[in-house]
Design an enzyme around this catalytic site. Structure first.
Site, PDB file in Angstrom:
ATOM      1  N   ARG A  28     -58.888  -0.515  71.503  1.00 48.47           N
ATOM      2  CA  ARG A  28     -58.277   0.028  70.299  1.00 48.47           C
ATOM      3  C   ARG A  28     -59.268   0.178  69.142  1.00 48.47           C
ATOM      4  O   ARG A  28     -59.377   1.240  68.515  1.00 48.47           O
ATOM      5  CB  ARG A  28     -57.117  -0.872  69.817  1.00 48.47           C
ATOM      6  N   THR A  29     -59.984  -0.896  68.833  1.00 43.50           N
ATOM      7  CA  THR A  29     -60.824  -0.907  67.630  1.00 43.50           C
ATOM      8  C   THR A  29     -61.957   0.101  67.756  1.00 43.50           C
ATOM      9  O   THR A  29     -62.205   0.903  66.851  1.00 43.50           O
ATOM     10  CB  THR A  29     -61.385  -2.330  67.401  1.00 43.50           C
ATOM     11  N   LYS A  56     -82.910  -6.939  76.590  1.00 42.74           N
ATOM     12  CA  LYS A  56     -84.336  -7.202  76.851  1.00 42.74           C
ATOM     13  C   LYS A  56     -84.878  -8.302  75.942  1.00 42.74           C
ATOM     14  O   LYS A  56     -86.079  -8.533  75.871  1.00 42.74           O
ATOM     15  CB  LYS A  56     -85.143  -5.923  76.631  1.00 42.74           C
ATOM     16  N   ARG A 107     -68.929  -5.329  66.115  1.00 44.41           N
ATOM     17  CA  ARG A 107     -68.134  -6.400  66.744  1.00 44.41           C
ATOM     18  C   ARG A 107     -69.118  -7.337  67.427  1.00 44.41           C
ATOM     19  O   ARG A 107     -70.036  -6.879  68.123  1.00 44.41           O
ATOM     20  CB  ARG A 107     -67.141  -5.843  67.750  1.00 44.41           C
ATOM     21  N   HIS A 109     -61.105 -10.342  61.452  1.00 42.10           N
ATOM     22  CA  HIS A 109     -60.907  -8.992  61.997  1.00 42.10           C
ATOM     23  C   HIS A 109     -60.197  -8.216  60.871  1.00 42.10           C
ATOM     24  O   HIS A 109     -59.008  -7.912  60.972  1.00 42.10           O
ATOM     25  CB  HIS A 109     -60.072  -9.072  63.274  1.00 42.10           C
TER      26      HIS A 109
HETATM   27  N1   CP Z   1     -56.741  -5.372  68.481  1.00 43.58           N
HETATM   28  C1   CP Z   1     -57.986  -5.278  69.004  1.00 43.58           C
HETATM   29  O1   CP Z   1     -58.979  -5.711  68.400  1.00 43.58           O
HETATM   30  O2   CP Z   1     -58.021  -4.641  70.229  1.00 43.58           O
HETATM   31  P1   CP Z   1     -59.367  -4.301  71.012  1.00 43.58           P
HETATM   32  O3   CP Z   1     -59.999  -5.596  71.409  1.00 43.58           O
HETATM   33  O4   CP Z   1     -58.939  -3.460  72.195  1.00 43.58           O
HETATM   34  O5   CP Z   1     -60.258  -3.541  70.079  1.00 43.58           O
END
Ligand code: CP
Length: 311
Positions: free
Chosen positions: A59-60, A87, A109, A137
């Site tokens: 999603r993100t 590496k 991320r 998040h």
């Molecule tokens: N909600 C969320 O962070 O989903 P993903 O891990 O699929 O990005």
């Protein structure tokens, strides 16, 4: 005109209620662009956005990519498996090399809490945290607040129940901070092994069990068990967890009649949420995903110096 005063978006803690309202209002205005036959505006033409994901994401990652493209920015994706981190290059060297290519925004991320902040201090580009370790998040919490405001017309005064693996959830932390800042009351429930010490300091209350947590709730947010972040097994069996902390149609009757059911995904159907609740009339789980694109468009627009009309 109101200007967004942050170079980076690293967590909810550093955003004021005014910042959050500006992001939600801007996202609301962006939503219509995704409903047009031609889903593109020239707002960020000539800007470069790097999507640097060192943990899996559906999603993100996709919604940040779509958000950049809908604003006509160029988006480039790299992941841990396809970057020179495999590496032995350090995070800071990777960031400095990305910076040398002059991107405008780096979306990150990372499995370690604080990694996006470390990078943000070293680069001129705006850094947007797409989830770091157990820490934060922020764009998930913002899209969740956007969805609640859209469904309920307000956030102030609502009872928000968050249930699941609170200890390992950056989504829970960011949502507790966001919803309490915006005037909601947040109650959490989980097995004692999944409630971190001192979580009340974020502004929430801990319920003794799931039924009292959802009693009279306006919103129920279910979280998955994050096995990948658990060092030990924190509950006897999945069946027992599901019996005590799974959301079923029967349990839902304890909440308000017009309760909204949320889940940030990915879901484990039949564990923390039953099929009929996940796909039922109270669920806004796919609306959260739709709003994720608009919210991330707003993030890109505002950290790029975009302004919002004061009203
Ligand atoms: N909600 C969320 O962070 O989903 P993903 O891990 O699929 O990005």
């Amino acid at each position: 005109m109101m200007r967004f005063e942050h170079k980076d978006i690293l967590d909810i803690e550093s955003l004021s209620p005014r910042d959050i309202t500006m992001l939600l209002d801007t996202a609301e205005g962006m939503k219509e662009i995704s409903e047009r036959p031609v889903k593109k505006v020239p707002t960020l033409r000539g800007k470069t956005i790097v999507l640097f994901f060192q943990e899996p994401s559906t999603r993100t990652r996709v919604s940040f990519d779509i958000a950049g493209k809908r604003l006509s920015a160029d988006t480039i994706s790299i992941s841990s498996g396809t970057s020179s981190i495999v590496k032995g290059e350090t995070l800071i060297d990777t960031a400095r090399n990305l910076e040398a290519m002059n991107p405008n925004i780096i979306v990150m991320r990372h499995p370690s809490s604080g990694a996006p902040e470390l990078v943000a201090r070293r680069v001129r580009a705006s850094v947007v945290n797409a989830g770091d370790g157990l820490h934060a998040h922020p764009t998930q919490a913002l899209l969740d607040m956007m969805t609640v405001r859209e469904k309920k017309g307000r956030i102030q005064g609502l009872k928000i129940a968050i249930i699941g693996d609170i200890a390992h959830s950056r989504v829970a932390r960011s949502n507790i901070q966001g919803f309490t800042k915006m005037g909601a009351s947040v109650v959490v429930a989980a097995p004692p092994t999944m409630i971190p010490m001192g979580i009340e300091a974020l502004g929430c209350r801990v319920a003794p069990d799931m039924d009292s947590c959802i009693e009279g709730a306006d919103v129920i947010m279910m979280l998955r068990i994050q096995k990948e972040r658990q060092e030990n097994i924190l509950f006897p069996s999945e069946r027992e967890y599901s019996n005590l902390f799974g959301l079923t149609l029967e349990r839902l009757k304890r909440a308000n009649r017009d309760v909204t059911v949320m889940h940030p995904g990915p879901m484990n159907r039949g564990v923390e949420i039953s099929e009929d609740v996940a796909d039922g009339g109270h669920s806004v789980i796919l609306d959260q995903v739709t709003n994720g694109v608009a919210l991330r468009m707003a993030v890109f627009y505002l950290v790029s110096g975009g302004q919002k009309n004061a009203n």
